[in-house]
Design a protein around this motif. Sequence first.
Motif, PDB file in Angstrom:
ATOM      1  N   LEU A 186      17.999  17.474  23.794  1.00 57.53           N
ATOM      2  CA  LEU A 186      18.075  16.432  22.784  1.00 57.53           C
ATOM      3  C   LEU A 186      17.019  15.391  23.130  1.00 57.53           C
ATOM      4  N   PHE A 187      16.856  14.437  22.228  1.00 62.62           N
ATOM      5  CA  PHE A 187      15.799  13.457  22.434  1.00 62.62           C
ATOM      6  C   PHE A 187      16.407  12.110  22.800  1.00 62.62           C
ATOM      7  N   ASP A 188      16.130  11.698  24.023  1.00 62.94           N
ATOM      8  CA  ASP A 188      16.747  10.514  24.596  1.00 62.94           C
ATOM      9  C   ASP A 188      16.443   9.226  23.838  1.00 62.94           C
ATOM     10  N   GLU A 189      15.254   9.170  23.228  1.00 64.88           N
ATOM     11  CA  GLU A 189      14.837   7.911  22.613  1.00 64.88           C
ATOM     12  C   GLU A 189      15.286   7.803  21.154  1.00 64.88           C
ATOM     13  N   LEU A 190      15.875   8.885  20.635  1.00 63.28           N
ATOM     14  CA  LEU A 190      16.298   8.852  19.238  1.00 63.28           C
ATOM     15  C   LEU A 190      17.793   8.549  19.143  1.00 63.28           C
ATOM     16  N   SER A 191      18.224   8.176  17.951  1.00 61.52           N
ATOM     17  CA  SER A 191      19.635   7.855  17.770  1.00 61.52           C
ATOM     18  C   SER A 191      20.459   9.132  17.635  1.00 61.52           C
ATOM     19  N   VAL A 192      21.767   8.974  17.718  1.00 60.68           N
ATOM     20  CA  VAL A 192      22.673  10.112  17.580  1.00 60.68           C
ATOM     21  C   VAL A 192      22.440  10.817  16.244  1.00 60.68           C
ATOM     22  N   ALA A 193      22.349  10.023  15.161  1.00 62.08           N
ATOM     23  CA  ALA A 193      22.160  10.615  13.837  1.00 62.08           C
ATOM     24  C   ALA A 193      20.842  11.384  13.758  1.00 62.08           C
ATOM     25  N   GLU A 194      19.781  10.795  14.298  1.00 60.64           N
ATOM     26  CA  GLU A 194      18.482  11.473  14.266  1.00 60.64           C
ATOM     27  C   GLU A 194      18.532  12.777  15.031  1.00 60.64           C
ATOM     28  N   ASN A 195      19.229  12.764  16.167  1.00 62.68           N
ATOM     29  CA  ASN A 195      19.343  13.976  16.954  1.00 62.68           C
ATOM     30  C   ASN A 195      20.107  15.060  16.207  1.00 62.68           C
ATOM     31  N   ILE A 196      21.146  14.642  15.526  1.00 63.42           N
ATOM     32  CA  ILE A 196      21.961  15.634  14.827  1.00 63.42           C
ATOM     33  C   ILE A 196      21.169  16.289  13.695  1.00 63.42           C
ATOM     34  N   PHE A 197      20.399  15.477  12.991  1.00 64.18           N
ATOM     35  CA  PHE A 197      19.722  16.013  11.801  1.00 64.18           C
ATOM     36  C   PHE A 197      18.229  16.240  12.000  1.00 64.18           C
ATOM     37  N   LEU A 198      17.799  16.309  13.234  1.00 62.62           N
ATOM     38  CA  LEU A 198      16.377  16.461  13.498  1.00 62.62           C
ATOM     39  C   LEU A 198      15.815  17.698  12.794  1.00 62.62           C
ATOM     40  N   GLY A 199      14.762  17.494  12.032  1.00 69.78           N
ATOM     41  CA  GLY A 199      14.130  18.620  11.352  1.00 69.78           C
ATOM     42  C   GLY A 199      14.777  18.929  10.019  1.00 69.78           C
ATOM     43  N   LYS A 214      20.045   7.906  24.963  1.00 73.71           N
ATOM     44  CA  LYS A 214      19.993   7.729  26.412  1.00 73.71           C
ATOM     45  C   LYS A 214      21.129   6.840  26.920  1.00 73.71           C
ATOM     46  N   ASP A 215      21.782   6.127  26.014  1.00 75.63           N
ATOM     47  CA  ASP A 215      22.899   5.285  26.437  1.00 75.63           C
ATOM     48  C   ASP A 215      24.215   6.044  26.535  1.00 75.63           C
ATOM     49  N   LEU A 216      24.193   7.337  26.232  1.00 73.05           N
ATOM     50  CA  LEU A 216      25.429   8.114  26.252  1.00 73.05           C
ATOM     51  C   LEU A 216      25.602   8.846  27.582  1.00 73.05           C
ATOM     52  N   THR A 217      26.866   9.185  27.899  1.00 65.23           N
ATOM     53  CA  THR A 217      27.129  10.020  29.070  1.00 65.23           C
ATOM     54  C   THR A 217      26.787  11.462  28.724  1.00 65.23           C
ATOM     55  N   ILE A 218      26.700  12.288  29.770  1.00 70.00           N
ATOM     56  CA  ILE A 218      26.363  13.691  29.525  1.00 70.00           C
ATOM     57  C   ILE A 218      27.406  14.338  28.628  1.00 70.00           C
TER      58      ILE A 218
END
Lengths: 528, 340
Positions: free
Chosen positions: A122-135, A172-176
């Motif tokens: 996943l991409f640490d610098e992006l938001s949760v929403a961006e990560n979910i819908f990337l692409g 990046k602010d989230l736990t694993i």
Amino acid sequence: MSITMDVSAPATSGVARATSGDVHADGRAQEVNNCVLEMRGISKTFPGVKALDDISLKLYPGSVTALIGENGAGKSTLVKILTGVYQFDQGEIFLEGKSQRFVSALDATNAGVTAIHQETVLFDELSVAENIFLGQEPRTRLGFIDWPTMEANAAAVLKKIDADMSPKTILKDLTIGHKHMVAIARALSTDARIVIMDEPTAALSSKEAEELYELVDWLKSEGKSILFISHKFEDVFRIADRYTVFRDGQLVGAGLLADVERPDLVKMMVGRAVDRAFPKNNTPGTDVVMKVDNYCHPTEFDSISFELKRGEILGVYGLVGAGRTEVAQALFGATTPSNGTLELEGEAVEIRSFDQAISKGLVYVPEDRGKQGVTLEMSIAENIGMASLKPTSKKGFLDLAREFEMARKYADRLDLRAAALDQPVGSLSGGNQQKVVIGKWLATLPKVIILDEPTKGIDIGSKAAVHGFMSELAEEGLSVMMISSELPEILGMSDRILVMRDGLIVGEFDRADATPEKLVNLATGNTQ
Amino acid sequence: MSIAFSNVRRRGAEIPNKLEMTMMGRLARWETLLVCVVALVFFLNTIASPYFLDVWNLSDATYNFIEKAIIAFAVALVIISGEIDLSVAANIALSSTIMGAVATAGYDTPIIVGAGLLTSLACGAFNGFLVAKVGLHSIIVTIATMSLFRGISYIILGDTVYKNYPDSFAWFGQGYLFDAFTVEMAFFIVIAVFFWMLLHKTVFGRQVYVIGNNKTCAAFSGIKVQRVKFSLFLLSGLASGVAAVLLTSRLGSTRPSIALGWELEVVTMVVLGGVSILGGSGTILGVILASVLMGLVTFGLGLLNVPGIVMTIFTGCLLIAVIVLPRITKLIMSHSKKTK
């Protein structure tokens, strides 16, 4: 020669039951059973190594198939083939009966295959929403990203899996554990039918792992096919319905988990029964080799004091984030402690850089093997020789013969498996990579070796080997500090155990006094 | 391309040093491709111009690439370590300007050369300090110093020219050894051997590779990453200094526009030589071949009276072609495998 092992479909489906026998009799029989994905006779060769040899595998809807095997058995290669990263050389993949070839990762995603990796991609610098819908971000009519819709959709998906987080949080602010949830949410958003989980619990605490199990159960109830790869038998027996075992790139067994006993699986996996007793022959000496006094760090740890004796294995137990790695790296010179002194063999030393630590005989095998431990692109010999370039060279010139000789010595000592010493370390399995890292440090002839999660993510066979030479080294007088989150390892290998919590040493036990309950209670702050 | 596959994983002491490889596997290298292209260009040149196969002409041809190649060796090391130095051409300008000033002040050749080399070293040290000690990105640092160094040289020279070099200074760029070799050629050979030894035979060279592949692991292995990087920028500074001496001596004059745009040709040579722009891999042999190749191409085109602008187009196309060729071959091979 093809071994097509069929695993019969769940008893609930009468049709599948009736037809599975046909497939058994003839691999080319009509595809009328209900398996979602079938791999047949898949082979994949890399320079020097046949990673997969005539592998077959089936995945069923609403069912978890555990893929078990030592590191280097070919599990990761299989995942990469399924996700379109690698192309197979031979064989066929059938998706709902139709022959399919994934040429790219996008192909695999479009076909409904998604993978959740050990270290989540996943991409640490992006938001949760961006990560979910990337692409596949929802667009406005002008072609811009439609943020409100995306965030609303993300919130909906997150709610589905009961994940308590805002779509706007930066990853990046989230736990694993939470990152895994994001990865799963991503899988759901692409409408994946097949979810591959590659050692998802490797970095999770037991509570986080339990949350993950619940998610997997939920995915199952949604009818997804899940391929679950894990080293941990607790995981496998907790959530899987079926198993498939690989060894050295070949299929050695498959079936329903209900029909198999744990020792049998282990036997299949390693090709021999493994004695789970820990090899422990060292007896600690009496003289203190390393003495740490009141080491402090502004944010990570405080008042750390302990002693390490000659030939002793000192276990350091604690949860992830307790400050163990930070202490080890401060000792090794990665960070500067704000206060405190260090003595090595009675002599006060100040270590402010890695090369100082190495020259004083203190070395550190890092937890993050791929980044800090080995240089994947370079050869085994170059990696083993990396920290001993001075002694192996003559007046600044390399002496390759001597370097190979040294590499061979440690390859032998650590029972390394490889095709050649000039093979890139990246082509080895995790367990063998770890042996290379340890070999690199032993080659510097250290007095103290700090092992940070030495058996994390490596297979049972390599684990036993690491434990074996850890004991041997201590017997020969090396002092070992072993950081580990695995209770059996800590209890089995340590002469003495320190427990850390929130940057403090909260307890110390002798081998005889330590019990799992005591350690866990101290590490978690559970006072009952 | 068949590389021997072995299913055998040996254990411990039985592991051989090197993987058995077939002839084809051993030849499947970037350098082989470059040798073929060099031979092809040589052949085409022979056909295209009757003046090409002449010892004196060929000897002249070497001027086309030697000065750039000397810098390319050093820049190759910098790029292998994962950094880049774009200030090399500006460094030449500044060093040449200082040499011109020293020469105008009436000093003799050794002092002129010494001043030039010291200037280039100082420029390299400045880059090295900003990259290794301060920790800035080398691409930004050297783009900045590229303007800085040449800017200083413009301030000193304006639109004037330094051309008061003593006769003995001309030896570097115009002299001959044993009536056969140009002095530049001798410099080139010695420096090529030096860099080959440095990169492939010394601990320093090994450290450069490790840093380029994984600098965290390099640091964790006790390699002094900052020191190595600083040395590399010193080295590329010094190489620019040597090139400045040769070029200034050959031209016999200094203008602030000297060696304008060379940094791109140097990087082209390095990349054409098979050095990964991402760092971590590449050989000096590759850079030597690439420099010879570029020299032959520009010289051949020169003999055919192709103007300079067209030549740059040609080099650009060459770079793209050579880099794309292996990928296309691979694509075609995998395609033909699929259709079989």
